[in-house]
Scaffold this active site. Structure first.
Site, short mmCIF file in Angstrom:
data_model
loop_
_atom_site.label_atom_id
_atom_site.label_comp_id
_atom_site.label_asym_id
_atom_site.label_seq_id
_atom_site.Cartn_x
_atom_site.Cartn_y
_atom_site.Cartn_z
N GLY A 104 -1.23 -7.98 -6.82
CA GLY A 104 -1.48 -8.46 -7.94
C GLY A 104 -0.53 -9.73 -8.03
N GLY A 105 0.32 -9.80 -9.14
CA GLY A 105 0.98 -11.05 -9.10
C GLY A 105 1.86 -11.42 -7.87
N GLY B 297 -16.07 -40.29 11.59
CA GLY B 297 -15.01 -40.04 10.42
C GLY B 297 -13.91 -39.52 11.18
N ALA B 298 -14.08 -38.67 12.07
CA ALA B 298 -12.85 -37.54 12.66
C ALA B 298 -11.79 -38.55 13.31
CB ALA B 298 -13.24 -36.58 13.71
C1 HXC Z 1 5.73 0.35 -11.57
C2 HXC Z 1 4.95 1.18 -9.54
C3 HXC Z 1 4.17 -0.08 -9.34
C4 HXC Z 1 3.95 -1.03 -10.63
C5 HXC Z 1 4.11 1.12 -7.61
N1 HXC Z 1 4.95 1.89 -8.51
N2 HXC Z 1 3.50 0.01 -8.20
N3 HXC Z 1 5.77 1.17 -10.66
N4 HXC Z 1 4.95 -0.57 -11.42
N5 HXC Z 1 3.54 -2.21 -10.67
C6 HXC Z 1 5.62 3.13 -8.21
C7 HXC Z 1 4.46 4.23 -8.18
O1 HXC Z 1 4.41 4.73 -9.39
C8 HXC Z 1 5.63 5.07 -7.27
O2 HXC Z 1 6.66 5.55 -8.07
C9 HXC Z 1 6.24 4.25 -6.19
O3 HXC Z 1 6.15 2.90 -6.93
C10 HXC Z 1 5.57 4.14 -4.95
O4 HXC Z 1 4.20 3.79 -5.11
P1 HXC Z 1 3.02 4.47 -4.32
O5 HXC Z 1 1.83 4.14 -5.04
O6 HXC Z 1 3.29 6.03 -4.21
O7 HXC Z 1 3.18 3.66 -2.96
P2 HXC Z 1 1.95 3.48 -2.14
O8 HXC Z 1 0.99 4.75 -1.94
O9 HXC Z 1 2.39 2.98 -0.86
O10 HXC Z 1 0.85 2.21 -2.74
C11 HXC Z 1 1.43 1.08 -2.78
C12 HXC Z 1 0.72 0.33 -3.85
C13 HXC Z 1 0.28 1.19 -5.14
C14 HXC Z 1 -0.68 -0.28 -3.32
C15 HXC Z 1 1.43 -0.90 -4.23
O11 HXC Z 1 1.57 1.72 -5.69
C16 HXC Z 1 -0.40 0.32 -6.27
O12 HXC Z 1 -1.32 0.08 -5.99
N6 HXC Z 1 0.63 -0.14 -7.08
C17 HXC Z 1 -0.07 -0.91 -8.34
C18 HXC Z 1 -0.35 -2.29 -7.88
C19 HXC Z 1 -0.77 -2.89 -9.33
O13 HXC Z 1 -1.99 -3.08 -9.54
N7 HXC Z 1 0.22 -3.81 -9.78
C20 HXC Z 1 0.14 -4.43 -10.87
C21 HXC Z 1 -0.57 -5.81 -10.57
S1 HXC Z 1 -1.05 -6.81 -11.98
P3 HXC Z 1 7.27 7.05 -7.61
O14 HXC Z 1 8.02 7.30 -8.92
O15 HXC Z 1 6.11 8.01 -7.69
O16 HXC Z 1 8.01 6.94 -6.41
C22 HXC Z 1 0.16 -7.89 -11.73
C23 HXC Z 1 0.06 -9.05 -12.78
C24 HXC Z 1 0.79 -10.38 -12.57
O17 HXC Z 1 1.01 -8.03 -10.82
C25 HXC Z 1 0.27 -11.56 -12.72
C26 HXC Z 1 0.77 -12.57 -12.42
C27 HXC Z 1 -0.17 -13.83 -12.14
#
Ligand code: HXC
Length: 532
Positions: A181-182, A418-419
């Site tokens: 994401g961000g 041009g290159a």
């Molecule tokens: C809060 C989060 C989190 C998040 C992961 N965790 N991402 N907590 N906010 N964004 C937490 C999980 O709940 C978990 O907590 C721990 O981190 C580890 O995550 P896992 O999923 O167990 O790890 P893994 O299997 O290695 O997967 C990693 C991952 C996945 C691929 C990053 O966690 C994931 O897809 N996360 C969400 C990604 C996402 O969509 N983020 C938001 C994007 S939007 P516990 O307590 O179980 O250990 C964004 C907008 C910004 O960023 C825009 C700006 C322009």
């Protein structure tokens, strides 16, 4: 620190210090052990281990160590990990100051909430006010889901600082885990992105969302792994086999860069031979007799820069152009060179964008630009046209034309159409332009020119039953010798001289000495509008 029973409250200075030591030691030890247990099995290091590898031993000064997250919802209120999900501070690399932040995946997935965001923002501000490079180590699930708009806002603040710091201090991102994401856009705004093979991924939307929206099945590695971003998308600049190598590359990379735009370019002790050596004479045999036969331009680069000093950047992406840093007489330069053994060294969209960004980086940070040219032209094709080779190819023209650092160009063989103009020609602002006797500078190559100019002669030869290939070759050679000759270009002052390849190293070194105090006046205005 604030959880004590009132009977535990220390009274004397010694008690206060002892309590502080105990709390800190226990907190750090607990979080380090648990972090190691969670990261090491995945082949990943902890946030603190990474900082230790990156910085000079014992140089790290941590900032905001005791900060806690401020969320009061979705179960976070009961969790108060030490430092939130990022470790920030200042330290040195090869004795020079840098600012660093290292995201801690073991705390809420390294996600960015208000407190973690503020920590990164503070360290970026500190880097900008002290004019030192910023290094971000990323391992994050993106915006902290529990903190909603507050998390998004912090990303915005970070992106703004990345942009303000662009061209002011070098910015390096080392991606050591997911950047989802961000989390991808801060690295995208920085100068160099290093990714670790197999354990790092960058994507705006993950495999699950893609599957749900488009039905496309793609795993995380293929979607946004290190190889994908180094080879296919061009987002990353170096693919490290492991984390140790990633930090090593970052340290070496920084050794070429000034700490800020108005700092001096790093210069190391060197004792170059000022006369032409036997080593230099090896360049006389690099160009094959047949102009269609490729050769490796890396050997030319290595022949003109200080021995062992060439550090290639983005080697896997658009390999038809080489970009990288090197040293000449101990001082850093940027090198841009066509690579004849990849797609004959033609320019295309990817190579133009890769080189343009590199030229702009060098210009922003005062690194002289050395350009080595062997380019038959732009890659023809509808695909290139439809994907915007006009708009995107113009970036390299723009980058050279706006650059005001010392620029020296050497044409080794082909410089067509041009290159020729794009690749650091005098007309775009290069200061010193040289050509080897093997250079061919023209609107197009001999064979192409013959097809257009001598259509009638070829037809006549065909009708007369002559050896058409031979006639063609003779006419092409004649054109190359008379029109594309580097001596003709030198007569007109288009290039400054024709030099023996063996003299290239010493000629460039002398040129850089002469251009040391180059200064150019630019028309005032806010900023240009590069075709993006
Ligand atoms: C809060 C989060 C989190 C998040 C992961 N965790 N991402 N907590 N906010 N964004 C937490 C999980 O709940 C978990 O907590 C721990 O981190 C580890 O995550 P896992 O999923 O167990 O790890 P893994 O299997 O290695 O997967 C990693 C991952 C996945 C691929 C990053 O966690 C994931 O897809 N996360 C969400 C990604 C996402 O969509 N983020 C938001 C994007 S939007 P516990 O307590 O179980 O250990 C964004 C907008 C910004 O960023 C825009 C700006 C322009």
């Amino acid at each position: 620190m604030r959880d004590n029973d009132s009977s535990d409250i220390p009274q004397t200075t010694a008690e206060k210090i002892a309590q502080f030591r105990q709390v800190v030691t226990e907190a750090v030890a607990a979080s380090d052990t648990s972090a190691q247990e969670r990261q090491h099995p995945k082949g990943k290091l902890t946030a603190r281990e990474r900082i230790t590898l990156l910085l000079d031993t014992g140089s790290f000064v941590e900032v905001d160590e005791f900060v806690r997250h401020r969320s009061t919802s979705f179960g976070l209120e009961s969790k108060r990990p030490h430092g939130d999900a990022v470790v920030t501070g200042m330290g040195t690399i090869h004795g020079r100051q840098v600012a660093v932040y290292s995201q801690d995946f073991t705390v809420f997935g390294g996600s960015l909430g208000e407190a973690a965001g503020d920590k990164i923002i503070k360290i970026m501000d500190l880097a900008l006010s002290s004019k030192v490079p910023i290094i971000g180590i990323l391992d994050s699930g993106g915006a902290r889901i529990q903190e909603g708009v507050i998390a998004l806002g912090k990303y915005g603040e970070i992106f703004r600082r990345n942009t303000m710091a662009s061209g002011v201090v070098p910015q390096i991102s080392i991606v050591c885990g997911p950047a989802a994401g961000g989390a991808v856009y801060s690295p995208a705004l920085t100068d160099f992105v290093i990714m670790v093979d197999k354990t790092s991924q960058m994507f705006v939307t993950g495999p699950d969302v893609i599957k749900a929206v488009t039905g496309e099945d793609v795993d995380m590695e293929k979607l946004g792994g290190g190889l994908t971003h180094n080879k296919t998308s061009g987002v990353a600049h170096y693919l490290a086999p492991d984390e140790e190598d990633a930090f090593d590359y970052a340290r070496v990379l920084l050794s070429y860069l000034p700490s800020s735009w108005d700092d001096d370019v790093p210069t190391y002790a060197s004792d170059p031979d000022r006369e032409i050596t036997d080593q230099d004479r090896k360049l006389n045999t690099v160009i094959p007799d047949n102009p269609s036969v490729p050769y490796d331009m890396t050997s030319v680069i290595e022949g003109v820069v200080d021995p062992g000093s060439f550090l290639e950047v983005q080697p896997l992406f658009a390999p038809n152009i080489l970009v990288g840093f090197a040293r000449i007489e101990g001082s850093s330069v940027g090198v841009i060179a066509n690579q004849p053994n990849q797609m004959a060294g033609t320019l295309n969209i990817d190579s133009g964008e890769k080189a343009a960004r590199f030229v702009r980086f060098c210009d922003a940070f005062g690194l002289p630009i050395i350009t080595l040219v062997d380019v038959p032209g732009y890659l023809p094709g509808a695909d290139q046209e439809w994907n915007g080779v006009i708009r995107r190819g113009a970036k390299l023209l723009y980058a050279y034309a706006e650059a005001s650092v010392p620029m020296i160009t050497v044409i080794t063989r082909k410089a067509y159409g041009g290159a020729y103009i794009v690749m650091g020609s005098k007309h775009l602002g290069a200061d010193l332009n040289f050509a080897w006797p093997t250079a061919e500078i023209a609107v197009m190559g001999g064979q192409g020119a013959v097809n257009i100019l001598y259509r009638n002669e070829i037809k006549r030869a065909e009708e007369a039953g002559e050896d058409v290939a031979k006639v063609r070759e003779t006419l092409a050679n004649d054109y190359t010798y008379s029109v594309a000759s580097p001596f003709l270009a030198a007569e007109r002052g288009e290039i400054d001289s024709v030099i023996e390849p063996a003299a290239t190293r010493t000629t460039i070194a002398k040129g850089l000495r002469a251009l040391k105090n180059k200064w150019e006046h630019r028309p005032s205005g806010k900023h240009g509008n590069i075709p993006l």
